[in-house]
Design a protein around this motif. Structure first.
Motif, PDB file in Angstrom:
ATOM      1  N   LYS A 192       0.830  -1.205   0.000  1.00 11.03           N
ATOM      2  CA  LYS A 192       0.000   0.000   0.000  1.00 11.03           C
ATOM      3  C   LYS A 192       0.868   1.261   0.000  1.00 11.03           C
ATOM      4  CE  LYS A 192      -3.838  -0.087   2.265  1.00 11.03           C
ATOM      5  NZ  LYS A 192      -4.839  -0.081   3.367  1.00 11.03           N
ATOM      6  N   ALA A 193       1.928   1.241   0.797  1.00 11.73           N
ATOM      7  CA  ALA A 193       2.821   2.402   0.870  1.00 11.73           C
ATOM      8  C   ALA A 193       3.464   2.686  -0.477  1.00 11.73           C
ATOM      9  CB  ALA A 193       3.895   2.164   1.929  1.00 11.73           C
ATOM     10  N   ILE A 194       3.929   1.616  -1.152  1.00 17.33           N
ATOM     11  CA  ILE A 194       4.554   1.786  -2.469  1.00 17.33           C
ATOM     12  C   ILE A 194       3.523   2.311  -3.472  1.00 17.33           C
ATOM     13  CG2 ILE A 194       5.645   0.583  -4.402  1.00 17.33           C
ATOM     14  CD1 ILE A 194       6.791  -1.392  -2.372  1.00 17.33           C
ATOM     15  N   TYR A 195       2.344   1.719  -3.448  1.00 18.63           N
ATOM     16  CA  TYR A 195       1.298   2.079  -4.412  1.00 18.63           C
ATOM     17  C   TYR A 195       0.966   3.560  -4.328  1.00 18.63           C
ATOM     18  CZ  TYR A 195      -3.374   2.511  -6.411  1.00 18.63           C
ATOM     19  OH  TYR A 195      -4.454   2.930  -7.128  1.00 18.63           O
ATOM     20  N   PHE A 196       0.651   4.045  -3.117  1.00 20.02           N
ATOM     21  CA  PHE A 196       0.250   5.437  -2.982  1.00 20.02           C
ATOM     22  C   PHE A 196       1.404   6.393  -3.300  1.00 20.02           C
ATOM     23  CE2 PHE A 196      -3.276   3.654  -0.406  1.00 20.02           C
ATOM     24  CZ  PHE A 196      -4.311   4.256  -1.100  1.00 20.02           C
ATOM     25  N   ARG A 197       2.625   5.978  -2.953  1.00 22.91           N
ATOM     26  CA  ARG A 197       3.776   6.842  -3.252  1.00 22.91           C
ATOM     27  C   ARG A 197       3.950   7.004  -4.764  1.00 22.91           C
ATOM     28  NH1 ARG A 197       8.363   7.875  -0.021  1.00 22.91           N
ATOM     29  NH2 ARG A 197       9.968   8.963  -1.197  1.00 22.91           N
ATOM     30  N   LEU A 198       3.878   5.893  -5.512  1.00 19.00           N
ATOM     31  CA  LEU A 198       4.100   5.944  -6.953  1.00 19.00           C
ATOM     32  C   LEU A 198       2.924   6.594  -7.682  1.00 19.00           C
ATOM     33  CD1 LEU A 198       5.786   2.473  -7.598  1.00 19.00           C
ATOM     34  CD2 LEU A 198       6.862   4.724  -7.638  1.00 19.00           C
ATOM     35  N   ILE A 199       1.700   6.273  -7.258  1.00 13.97           N
ATOM     36  CA  ILE A 199       0.521   6.872  -7.905  1.00 13.97           C
ATOM     37  C   ILE A 199       0.515   8.390  -7.703  1.00 13.97           C
ATOM     38  CG2 ILE A 199      -1.984   7.101  -7.694  1.00 13.97           C
ATOM     39  CD1 ILE A 199      -1.148   4.775  -9.421  1.00 13.97           C
ATOM     40  N   LYS A 200       0.870   8.812  -6.495  1.00 15.59           N
ATOM     41  CA  LYS A 200       0.922  10.245  -6.210  1.00 15.59           C
ATOM     42  C   LYS A 200       1.991  10.926  -7.072  1.00 15.59           C
ATOM     43  CE  LYS A 200       1.617  13.552  -2.444  1.00 15.59           C
ATOM     44  NZ  LYS A 200       1.921  13.711  -0.982  1.00 15.59           N
ATOM     45  N   LYS A 201       3.153  10.256  -7.200  1.00 15.68           N
ATOM     46  CA  LYS A 201       4.264  10.859  -7.940  1.00 15.68           C
ATOM     47  C   LYS A 201       4.031  10.853  -9.445  1.00 15.68           C
ATOM     48  CE  LYS A 201       9.251  10.566  -8.621  1.00 15.68           C
ATOM     49  NZ  LYS A 201      10.515   9.900  -8.237  1.00 15.68           N
ATOM     50  N   TYR A 202       3.422   9.776  -9.958  1.00 15.59           N
ATOM     51  CA  TYR A 202       3.307   9.610 -11.408  1.00 15.59           C
ATOM     52  C   TYR A 202       1.870   9.707 -11.915  1.00 15.59           C
ATOM     53  CZ  TYR A 202       8.201   8.247 -11.420  1.00 15.59           C
ATOM     54  OH  TYR A 202       9.568   8.262 -11.296  1.00 15.59           O
ATOM     55  N   HIS A 203       1.011  10.404 -11.200  1.00 14.55           N
ATOM     56  CA  HIS A 203      -0.358  10.582 -11.694  1.00 14.55           C
ATOM     57  C   HIS A 203      -0.310  11.492 -12.929  1.00 14.55           C
ATOM     58  CE1 HIS A 203      -4.608  11.462 -11.900  1.00 14.55           C
ATOM     59  NE2 HIS A 203      -4.814  10.485 -11.019  1.00 14.55           N
ATOM     60  N   PRO A 204      -0.990  11.099 -14.012  1.00 19.37           N
ATOM     61  CA  PRO A 204      -0.925  11.881 -15.262  1.00 19.37           C
ATOM     62  C   PRO A 204      -1.349  13.339 -15.098  1.00 19.37           C
ATOM     63  CG  PRO A 204      -1.942   9.749 -15.646  1.00 19.37           C
ATOM     64  CD  PRO A 204      -1.784   9.880 -14.167  1.00 19.37           C
ATOM     65  N   ASP A 205      -2.253  13.605 -14.141  1.00 12.47           N
ATOM     66  CA  ASP A 205      -2.734  14.973 -13.956  1.00 12.47           C
ATOM     67  C   ASP A 205      -1.646  15.918 -13.454  1.00 12.47           C
ATOM     68  OD1 ASP A 205      -5.140  14.072 -14.785  1.00 12.47           O
ATOM     69  OD2 ASP A 205      -6.055  13.954 -12.790  1.00 12.47           O
ATOM     70  N   ARG A 206      -0.548  15.360 -12.992  1.00 18.01           N
ATOM     71  CA  ARG A 206       0.541  16.193 -12.489  1.00 18.01           C
ATOM     72  C   ARG A 206       1.386  16.785 -13.622  1.00 18.01           C
ATOM     73  NH1 ARG A 206       1.932  15.614  -7.117  1.00 18.01           N
ATOM     74  NH2 ARG A 206       4.119  16.078  -7.615  1.00 18.01           N
ATOM     75  N   GLN A 207       1.114  16.352 -14.852  1.00 15.52           N
ATOM     76  CA  GLN A 207       1.911  16.812 -15.986  1.00 15.52           C
ATOM     77  C   GLN A 207       1.046  17.529 -17.021  1.00 15.52           C
ATOM     78  OE1 GLN A 207       5.130  16.878 -16.761  1.00 15.52           O
ATOM     79  NE2 GLN A 207       5.719  15.997 -14.773  1.00 15.52           N
ATOM     80  N   GLN A 208       1.583  18.607 -17.523  1.00 16.26           N
ATOM     81  CA  GLN A 208       0.918  19.338 -18.591  1.00 16.26           C
ATOM     82  C   GLN A 208       1.396  18.856 -19.966  1.00 16.26           C
ATOM     83  OE1 GLN A 208      -1.530  21.506 -17.964  1.00 16.26           O
ATOM     84  NE2 GLN A 208      -1.234  21.099 -15.767  1.00 16.26           N
ATOM     85  N   ASP A 209       2.662  18.408 -20.002  1.00 13.11           N
ATOM     86  CA  ASP A 209       3.256  17.938 -21.251  1.00 13.11           C
ATOM     87  C   ASP A 209       2.589  16.623 -21.676  1.00 13.11           C
ATOM     88  OD1 ASP A 209       5.577  16.083 -22.555  1.00 13.11           O
ATOM     89  OD2 ASP A 209       5.780  18.192 -23.166  1.00 13.11           O
ATOM     90  N   VAL A 240      11.850   0.812  -7.119  1.00 13.65           N
ATOM     91  CA  VAL A 240      13.299   0.933  -7.316  1.00 13.65           C
ATOM     92  C   VAL A 240      13.610   1.571  -8.666  1.00 13.65           C
ATOM     93  CG1 VAL A 240      15.423  -0.386  -7.629  1.00 13.65           C
ATOM     94  CG2 VAL A 240      13.849  -1.000  -5.797  1.00 13.65           C
ATOM     95  N   GLU A 241      12.855   1.193  -9.695  1.00 14.09           N
ATOM     96  CA  GLU A 241      13.115   1.690 -11.048  1.00 14.09           C
ATOM     97  C   GLU A 241      12.782   3.172 -11.212  1.00 14.09           C
ATOM     98  OE1 GLU A 241      10.787  -0.984 -13.315  1.00 14.09           O
ATOM     99  OE2 GLU A 241      12.223  -2.631 -13.194  1.00 14.09           O
ATOM    100  N   TYR A 242      11.783   3.644 -10.463  1.00 12.24           N
ATOM    101  CA  TYR A 242      11.314   5.007 -10.691  1.00 12.24           C
ATOM    102  C   TYR A 242      11.581   5.957  -9.526  1.00 12.24           C
ATOM    103  CZ  TYR A 242       9.125   2.920 -14.716  1.00 12.24           C
ATOM    104  OH  TYR A 242       8.919   2.264 -15.906  1.00 12.24           O
ATOM    105  N   ILE A 243      12.504   5.578  -8.644  1.00 16.40           N
ATOM    106  CA  ILE A 243      12.909   6.483  -7.570  1.00 16.40           C
ATOM    107  C   ILE A 243      13.984   7.441  -8.098  1.00 16.40           C
ATOM    108  CG2 ILE A 243      14.138   6.620  -5.364  1.00 16.40           C
ATOM    109  CD1 ILE A 243      12.846   4.027  -4.567  1.00 16.40           C
ATOM    110  N   ASP A 244      13.841   8.701  -7.789  1.00 20.90           N
ATOM    111  CA  ASP A 244      14.885   9.663  -8.152  1.00 20.90           C
ATOM    112  C   ASP A 244      16.059   9.541  -7.184  1.00 20.90           C
ATOM    113  OD1 ASP A 244      13.432  10.709 -10.252  1.00 20.90           O
ATOM    114  OD2 ASP A 244      12.390  12.150  -8.959  1.00 20.90           O
ATOM    115  N   ALA A 250      13.028   7.240   0.141  1.00 21.13           N
ATOM    116  CA  ALA A 250      12.446   6.167  -0.670  1.00 21.13           C
ATOM    117  C   ALA A 250      13.440   5.038  -0.886  1.00 21.13           C
ATOM    118  CB  ALA A 250      11.979   6.718  -2.012  1.00 21.13           C
ATOM    119  N   HIS A 251      14.721   5.407  -1.118  1.00 20.67           N
ATOM    120  CA  HIS A 251      15.765   4.387  -1.260  1.00 20.67           C
ATOM    121  C   HIS A 251      15.884   3.553   0.014  1.00 20.67           C
ATOM    122  CE1 HIS A 251      17.414   5.318  -5.173  1.00 20.67           C
ATOM    123  NE2 HIS A 251      17.404   6.618  -4.879  1.00 20.67           N
TER     124      HIS A 251
END
Length: 354
Positions: A192-209, A240-244, A250-251
């Motif tokens: 659950k922690a991973i899911y919400f972290r990634l969904i929050k970070k990579y939600h399409p609405d966060r990008q205009q491009d 792991v793949e999408y952590i900055d 997160a690491h």
């Protein structure tokens, strides 16, 4: 054409070592599960075939071997041999008689008479090495081995929820079940922690491009799919793949999760190793004779064992026939072969130890 998503490079660190350990554990668990399945299924095939095909042959072989002992006894009374050779003969025949009296022919009066003749005392079962006692050691029977369903899927190695295995009517789960439930709760919270972290970070609405939106949409789909399928390790790989590189927390969290997950896998592997070992022990010698390196029942090995017994019966019959045709010559040749065999065994013990 949709642009290929660029995944973050994972630096060579403690994290990568933990991932390597995970991969190694996962492969070993799958290997052990397959071995246990092969062994269980193989025993279902092997046991009835041993009973119907090998046991009658083995019984026939024993009867012919006993006839050979009787014939040797007849001959040794009729010819003169040296004291040394007589000692070799007596040692051999007593060993063979003991083997039959303590296993397949405990009530054979003729064998008991021969034992008394050469040992100068009556046969006493208590004074001989005892064979493996199945009752004393409380080992399961072959049928119990086959029918017993080991519950080794308590924790799905791909992270899928396995709570269905618990009996809903069971009010008080045992210690093992409690442990597995706790492990599932831990994985559910981590997932659950991973899911919400990634969904929050990579939600399409966060990008205009638009291109970025497409990229974020693909990532979100992967994350949602893994979460819905309860595939914890897939979620962990995505994190792991999408952590900055600058997301230190997160690491650290990913490292903690992998380490925790590895401990669970290691516990499962330990239990699985014990299960496979017990299954091998309970196979009553069938495993060593008829199973290959993958723990699969081998028709080739079974047929070889069958042929070996048939050849042994044929050789014993031939020996007895030759002993009647040329008694003295045959017996002396047999004694020489026996002495050579004893000498070889003595050398093996000398060079290789006990």
């Amino acid at each position: 054409m949709t642009q290929k998503i660029l995944k973050k490079e994972t630096p060579e660190s403690k994290k990568s070592k933990l991932q390597q350990k995970y991969e190694s554990l996962l492969k070993e668990i799958e290997k052990r599960k397959k071995q246990h399945k092969n062994l269980t299924e193989g025993l279902r095939v092997a046991i009835p075939r041993v009973i119907n095909e090998l046991q009658p042959l083995a019984k026939n072989e024993s009867e012919w071997h006993i006839k050979k002992l009787y014939r040797l006894d007849e001959i040794v009374d009729e010819i003169v041999i040296s004291k040394t050779k007589k000692e070799i003969f007596v040692t051999y025949i007593l060993d063979e008689i003991c083997l039959f009296l303590t296993s397949s022919h405990p009530d054979n009066e003729e064998l008991q008479y021969l034992y008394q003749k050469y040992a100068k005392e009556a046969f006493n079962f208590n004074n001989t090495p005892r064979p493996f006692d199945l009752e004393e050691n409380k080992q399961p029977t072959s049928e119990e081995i086959i029918d017993k369903k080991e519950d080794n899927n308590s924790f799905e190695t791909n992270g899928k929820n396995s709570s269905e295995k618990f009996n809903k009517k069971e009010k008080q789960p045992n210690k093992k079940q409690k442990k597995e439930l706790e492990e599932q709760k831990i994985l559910a919270l981590d997932a659950k922690a991973i899911y919400f972290r990634l969904i929050k970070k990579y939600h399409p609405d966060r990008q205009q491009d638009l291109e970025k939106q497409k990229e974020y949409t693909e990532i979100s789909k992967l994350v949602t799919k893994a979460y819905k399928e309860n595939d914890f390790m897939a979620l962990l790989r995505l994190q792991v793949e999408y952590i900055d590189e600058n997301e230190n927390d997160a690491h650290a969290l990913a490292d903690d999760m992998i380490e925790r997950y590895n401990k669970i896998l290691l516990g499962q592997l330990t239990e699985l190793n014990l299960t496979v070992l017990q299954a091998k022990r309970n196979a009553h010698g069938l495993f060593e004779d008829f199973f290959d390196e993958n723990y699969t029942f081998s028709e080739k090995l079974f047929e070889k064992k069958k042929r070996d017994i048939e050849i042994s019966i044929s050789k014993i019959k031939q020996n007895i026939e030759e002993s009647h045709l040329q008694k003295k010559g045959w017996f002396k040749q047999w004694l020489r072969e026996l002495q050579e065999l004893n000498d070889k065994k003595a050398l093996d013990i000398f060079y290789n130890g006990f």
